[in-house]
Design an enzyme around this catalytic site. Structure first.
Site, PDB file in Angstrom:
ATOM      1  N   TRP A   1       6.676  27.601  46.655  1.00  0.00           N
ATOM      2  CA  TRP A   1       5.803  26.435  46.474  1.00  0.00           C
ATOM      3  C   TRP A   1       6.527  25.298  47.164  1.00  0.00           C
ATOM      4  O   TRP A   1       7.597  24.881  46.730  1.00  0.00           O
ATOM      5  CB  TRP A   1       5.611  26.148  44.982  1.00  0.00           C
ATOM      6  CG  TRP A   1       4.633  25.058  44.710  1.00  0.00           C
ATOM      7  CD1 TRP A   1       3.265  25.175  44.626  1.00  0.00           C
ATOM      8  CD2 TRP A   1       4.919  23.673  44.468  1.00  0.00           C
ATOM      9  NE1 TRP A   1       2.701  23.947  44.357  1.00  0.00           N
ATOM     10  CE2 TRP A   1       3.690  23.007  44.250  1.00  0.00           C
ATOM     11  CE3 TRP A   1       6.089  22.921  44.409  1.00  0.00           C
ATOM     12  CZ2 TRP A   1       3.593  21.649  43.982  1.00  0.00           C
ATOM     13  CZ3 TRP A   1       6.003  21.548  44.150  1.00  0.00           C
ATOM     14  CH2 TRP A   1       4.764  20.933  43.939  1.00  0.00           C
TER      15      TRP A   1
ATOM     16  N   GLU B   1      -9.345  18.012  28.859  1.00  0.00           N
ATOM     17  CA  GLU B   1      -8.937  19.360  29.259  1.00  0.00           C
ATOM     18  C   GLU B   1     -10.057  20.039  30.059  1.00  0.00           C
ATOM     19  O   GLU B   1      -9.801  20.722  31.048  1.00  0.00           O
ATOM     20  CB  GLU B   1      -8.545  20.168  28.006  1.00  0.00           C
ATOM     21  CG  GLU B   1      -8.209  21.619  28.224  1.00  0.00           C
ATOM     22  CD  GLU B   1      -7.077  21.865  29.222  1.00  0.00           C
ATOM     23  OE1 GLU B   1      -6.384  20.928  29.634  1.00  0.00           O
ATOM     24  OE2 GLU B   1      -6.922  23.034  29.622  1.00  0.00           O
TER      25      GLU B   1
ATOM     26  N   LYS C   1       2.222  27.571  38.680  1.00  0.00           N
ATOM     27  CA  LYS C   1       2.537  27.513  37.262  1.00  0.00           C
ATOM     28  C   LYS C   1       4.014  27.138  37.106  1.00  0.00           C
ATOM     29  O   LYS C   1       4.813  27.438  37.973  1.00  0.00           O
ATOM     30  CB  LYS C   1       2.275  28.889  36.640  1.00  0.00           C
ATOM     31  CG  LYS C   1       1.927  28.780  35.168  1.00  0.00           C
ATOM     32  CD  LYS C   1       1.294  30.041  34.675  1.00  0.00           C
ATOM     33  CE  LYS C   1       0.866  29.885  33.236  1.00  0.00           C
ATOM     34  NZ  LYS C   1      -0.290  28.991  33.070  1.00  0.00           N
TER      35      LYS C   1
HETATM   36  C1  F6R Z   1      -3.213  23.182  33.919  1.00  0.00           C
HETATM   37  C2  F6R Z   1      -1.813  23.546  33.638  1.00  0.00           C
HETATM   38  C3  F6R Z   1      -0.788  22.479  33.750  1.00  0.00           C
HETATM   39  C4  F6R Z   1       0.333  22.702  32.711  1.00  0.00           C
HETATM   40  C5  F6R Z   1       1.459  21.678  32.918  1.00  0.00           C
HETATM   41  C6  F6R Z   1       2.522  21.800  31.845  1.00  0.00           C
HETATM   42  O1  F6R Z   1      -4.057  24.264  33.758  1.00  0.00           O
HETATM   43  O2  F6R Z   1      -1.507  24.673  33.383  1.00  0.00           O
HETATM   44  O3  F6R Z   1      -1.344  21.205  33.615  1.00  0.00           O
HETATM   45  O4  F6R Z   1      -0.218  22.560  31.445  1.00  0.00           O
HETATM   46  O5  F6R Z   1       2.035  21.862  34.170  1.00  0.00           O
HETATM   47  O6  F6R Z   1       3.063  23.086  31.816  1.00  0.00           O
HETATM   48  P1  F6R Z   1       3.908  23.615  30.579  1.00  0.00           P
HETATM   49  O7  F6R Z   1       2.967  23.745  29.433  1.00  0.00           O
HETATM   50  O8  F6R Z   1       4.471  24.919  31.025  1.00  0.00           O
HETATM   51  O9  F6R Z   1       4.943  22.570  30.307  1.00  0.00           O
END
Ligand code: F6R
Length: 604
Positions: free
Chosen positions: A74, A478, A599
């Protein structure tokens, strides 16, 4: 963000690396590459684009060797291209390196290396690492020491794996980016995340920042930066291989939407006791939070929306609560004291902004709690305590089931805090029973095709707005995030009452407004619906079955089963997930790999 893998065994590493890289594509898909080591031969192959392009490129003459490293990128420094793809090598092709993170002092290091005759072929920050290692080797250091001496020169965040010609090992380390060792019967593995190698082993060692690993086919040795031995006990991961595949669905996102009843049952199992202690957290006996006077959530994206939902549930229970965006909190922290519980809500437990927010209060008397899905994640280990949401692995870049499990966990936490703060309080049976009933209600929503029909009917609008109040507000935010993320259409979420304070200017007959009703204060949201309709925009309502007024007013209503009003947002949210999913499918979008995203965002 960027996935690293490594295989160290006796079979040819290439198939394993291509599999583990595919499993990690959710961390980035701008380019992919591998480096295979066969004694004194080091063969590096890399391609811009997804792992499939790399697979095509190597199919005719695959590289061979029993030791290898791989990377899926990425982009941070330099656009996606073959040259910027990892692994990167030194001037002599002796050392190959993969890196996840950002090396902050790379410009100084690169200038110094250039001045000493090194030539660079990419725009990346990562390329300095093989050159540094090469220099230390040339100076006479043994490979393990050369690796440690080179890493000691870096500032920033990194997980790094390297191979060196003539060495039957992978050298690895981490600081601020995740890295886990997998212990197999006949081979050992390294990866940014466990799902990469879950089909090969479930025995893992989570590395800590500052750990160095030398991974050989039959041995894994850990040290600190000075070479002193470090011991970390292996863990067995509870997730199974089947948790991390698509199980017949076209997309991980669709599979994970459908997994929500199971995920929520796991989240709640054994944790409610309506006629006894109320909430049972193995880790936190009753009274564990009796000194908490206020809660501050720090989180990003979808997790921030879950935190806003948690904020509403706490405030309704008389516990002062604030949800803060982690990236803002990290630089502008709220005042906290010994009565403050700072709750980091993070699916991955690796989000750099959320970790930075936690670290911003590390030297204060405030207590920190990580609410996360990943056992062994950095957040779980750095916080004073951890509470796991037990949703199972989530691979789709768009978070779905983890939002539901986060909200359910925060609902339980809110109830635990209320009971701990008031010795005379009794459990809210209606809420706890309501939580137990959500999985079954979700099953009926998942068996219904109304959201798909509505997505098709309103497929050609210019803008999509989502409104709601109370717990319907975070659900609207959301809904809009999910919609824009995977359809690439303009979408925004608002508190229903806020629309008339400005955003209404955007509403035309070429927009569609989705209104979330929860069974509380619905009549106020109905006023907002009428304001929108009189500007020509159709309104799609998501409302409990018993909300007959809503059905009469809206242009289209998607019904959800009646539920506890505080929890009804969990049901509406799943309808919105399906709405976004089908709208994205209609547009032919790459649902599991939305453009520019990945992700686990491990850079600030
Ligand atoms: C949207 C999404 C992101 C995550 C954000 C936080 O669908 O997945 O907005 O929610 O990057 O990620 P975490 O929860 O892993 O800290």
């Amino acid at each position: 963000m960027c996935g690293i893998t490594a295989y160290v065994g006796s079979d040819d590493a290439v198939d394993n690396l291509l599999t583990t890289l595919t499993n990690l594509e959710y961390r980035g898909y701008d380019s992919a590459g591998v480096a295979l080591l066969d004694g004194s031969d080091l063969d590096v192959r890399k391609r811009e684009g997804e792992t499939d392009r790399l697979k095509e490129a190597v199919s005719e003459h695959p590289p061979s060797g029993p030791i290898g490293i791989g990377h899926t990128r990425w982009s941070t420094h330099g656009p996606p291209s073959d040259a910027n793809a990892h692994p990167h090598t030194d001037c002599h092709g002796r050392v190959a390196v993969v890196h996840n993170g950002i090396i902050e002092n790379y410009e100084t290091l690169r200038d110094d290396l250039r001045a000493r005759g090194h030539e660079f072929t990419s725009d990346t920050d990562s390329e300095v690492v093989p050159h540094l290692i090469s220099e230390r080797l040339a100076a006479g250091s043994d490979p393990e020491t050369a690796f440690r001496e080179s890493i000691a020169q870096l500032e920033g965040s990194y997980a790094i794996a390297a191979v060196i010609r003539g060495e039957d090992a992978v050298f690895a380390t981490r600081s601020g980016s995740p890295l886990v060792v997998g212990l197999g019967e006949t081979a050992n593995y390294l990866a940014s995340d466990v799902p990469a190698f879950l089909e090969f082993t479930d025995r893992v060692i989570h590395l800590d920042d500052g750990d160095f690993a030398v991974v050989r086919p039959d041995d894994v040795r850990l040290t600190d930066v000075d070479g002193h031995a470090v011991h970390r006990a292996p863990d067995t991961v509870e997730w199974t291989d089947g948790d991390a595949d698509k199980s017949g669905y076209n997309h991980y996102m669709h599979k994970e939407i459908h997994e929500q009843p199971v995920a929520l049952r796991q989240t709640v199992r054994g944790r409610t006791d309506p006629t006894g202690d109320g909430v049972v957290f193995e880790e936190f006996p009753p009274g564990s939070f009796d000194d908490v006077r206020e809660v501050v959530f720090v989180a990003c994206g979808t997790s921030y929306h879950a935190a806003l939902y948690g904020q509403a549930m706490l405030r309704r229970r008389g516990v002062p609560a604030t949800a803060a965006l982690a990236s803002e909190f990290a630089t502008e922290p709220h005042p906290v004291d010994e009565g403050t519980l700072v709750v980091a809500v993070t699916q991955s437990g690796e989000t750099a902004d959320t970790l930075a927010a936690m670290r911003a209060v590390a030297d204060t008397p405030a207590r920190t709690l990580a609410v996360t899905n990943v056992v062994g994640s950095t957040a779980a280990r750095e916080a004073d305590d951890a509470l796991f949401i037990r949703a199972g692995p989530e691979i789709g870049v768009a978070a779905t089931k983890t939002f539901s499990s986060q909200v359910a966990t925060l609902g339980l936490l809110a109830e635990r805090l209320r009971l701990d703060n008031d010795p005379d309080a009794t459990p809210d049976e209606a809420f706890l029973d309501g939580l137990q009933a959500i999985p079954e209600a979700l099953e009926s929503i998942l068996g219904d095709h109304h959201a798909e029909r509505v997505a098709n009917a309103y497929g050609a609008k210019e803008s999509y707005f989502f409104i709601g109040r109370g717990v319907g507000f975070p659900v609207s935010l959301e809904g809009a995030l999910k919609f824009k993320e995977i359809t690439y259409e303009h979408a925004e979420g608002f508190a229903a009452g806020e629309l008339k304070h400005g955003p209404l200017a955007l509403v035309t007959d070429n927009s569609v407004v989705t209104a979330v009703f929860t069974g509380q204060n619905d009549e106020k949201t109905l006023h907002n619906v009428r304001e929108v309709q009189s500007r020509g925009a159709p309104v799609v309502a998501i409302a409990p079955e018993s909300a007959t007024e809503v059905r009469r007013a809206a242009d289209e209503t998607i019904e959800i089963p009646d539920a506890h009003p505080e929890l009804s947002g969990l049901l509406s949210n799943v309808v919105l997930q399906l709405f976004s999913y089908h709208a994205a499918e209609l547009r032919g979008r790459p649902i599991d790999k939305p453009r520019n995203l990945a992700k686990s965002v491990t850079v600030e």
